[in-house]
Scaffold this motif. Structure first.
Motif: not given
Length: 290
Positions: A54-63, A260-271
């Protein structure tokens, strides 16, 4: 429905999601793959791409631009094209299109091959970067197996066999997200783990960096088994949907749920995995039944 067959196995695969939907052993005369009864869980073995968990808030960022994906991504809900089909092998393919770019802004080609070898189903993932920039993704498997496998047995009659002694620490979840904490399931390294429903009160068991990279489901009451081997996969999840659920999933992953936390840039997502233009990622796992 695609049908593959050899002397030992009969396997069916749906073009929807490129999903395994049946694994039958002609010798044991048993069906090993879960039948997707929606009363418990309406899937057999979905493919997880381009995110796992699962993504936080079903959200991720690209740039800095927000994109939204449900748990485990979108590939499991898309129709694949069959690009190769012989008696004991099939290759299915999904390519980026206008619909996928609304939720995942990259050009890619995802190919999934299923090959029967004796009593095994070999599954290979191939992700190709067809974009002109680096792409980021996760990919994983989610096959569910019948537990109990035979009449007259119960879920608690089965156990996990890790193929050797392992430190059985599971990553804990806070809801659907990683909490950052670990829980030890055994006081010392162990080769087996007895199954019971309370094990899954906190959702899936998630193991990172196992040494032997295999898990078998075995029973104290009969010799039949399912063994999943997943060389090089960094994570594996083990999951059932709750008390009384008659299946167990063994899920090799390249990727993991957000912490747990806030949505992140996809490049910074764990693993997260990354691919340069024209590069190809490959990974294979296999399912042996007996």
């Amino acid at each position: 429905m695609i049908r593959l067959e050899n002397d030992t196995l009969l396997v069916e695969i749906a073009e929807a999601g490129a999903e395994l939907s049946r694994i039958y052993n002609k010798t044991t005369k048993l069906d090993y793959l879960w039948n997707a009864d929606s009363k418990f869980w309406g899937r057999h073995a979905p493919v997880l791409f381009p995110t796992v968990g699962r993504l936080i808030d079903d959200t991720y960022y690209v740039d800095g631009e927000a994109f939204h994906l449900p748990q485990h991504g979108f590939a499991r809900d898309r129709d694949f094209s069959v690009v190769e089909l012989v008696q004991d092998r099939a290759v299915l393919e999904l390519k980026a299109d206008d619909k996928s770019k609304l939720v995942y802004p990259y050009n890619f080609r995802l190919a999934i091959s299923y090959t029967l070898v004796d009593d095994q189903v070999r599954v290979e993932y191939q992700v190709e970067n067809t974009d002109d920039k680096r792409i980021y993704f996760s990919i994983g498997a989610h096959p569910a197996f019948n537990v109990p496998l035979t009449e007259g047995t119960a879920f608690e009659d089965y156990y996990l066999d890790f193929g050797g002694k392992e430190k059985l620490d599971t990553l804990l979840l806070d809801g659907p997200y990683r909490s950052g904490k670990l829980k030890s399931l055994a006081d010392k390294k162990a080769e087996t783990l007895a199954l019971n429903y309370p094990l899954f009160e906190g959702d899936a068991l998630i193991f990172e960096g196992l040494n032997h990279n295999e898990i078998a489901i075995r029973s104290k009451k009969h010799p039949h088994f399912v063994k999943v081997r997943f060389p090089e996969f960094p994570f594996v999840g083990v999951w059932t949907a709750g008390p009384g659920t008659p299946f167990l999933c063994i899920e090799p992953w390249f990727g993991i749920a957000d912490g747990v936390g806030s949505p992140v840039e996809l490049r910074d997502k764990a693993a997260i995995e990354q691919l340069e233009p024209e590069a190809i990622f490959t990974a294979e796992y296999n399912i042996q039944i007996g």
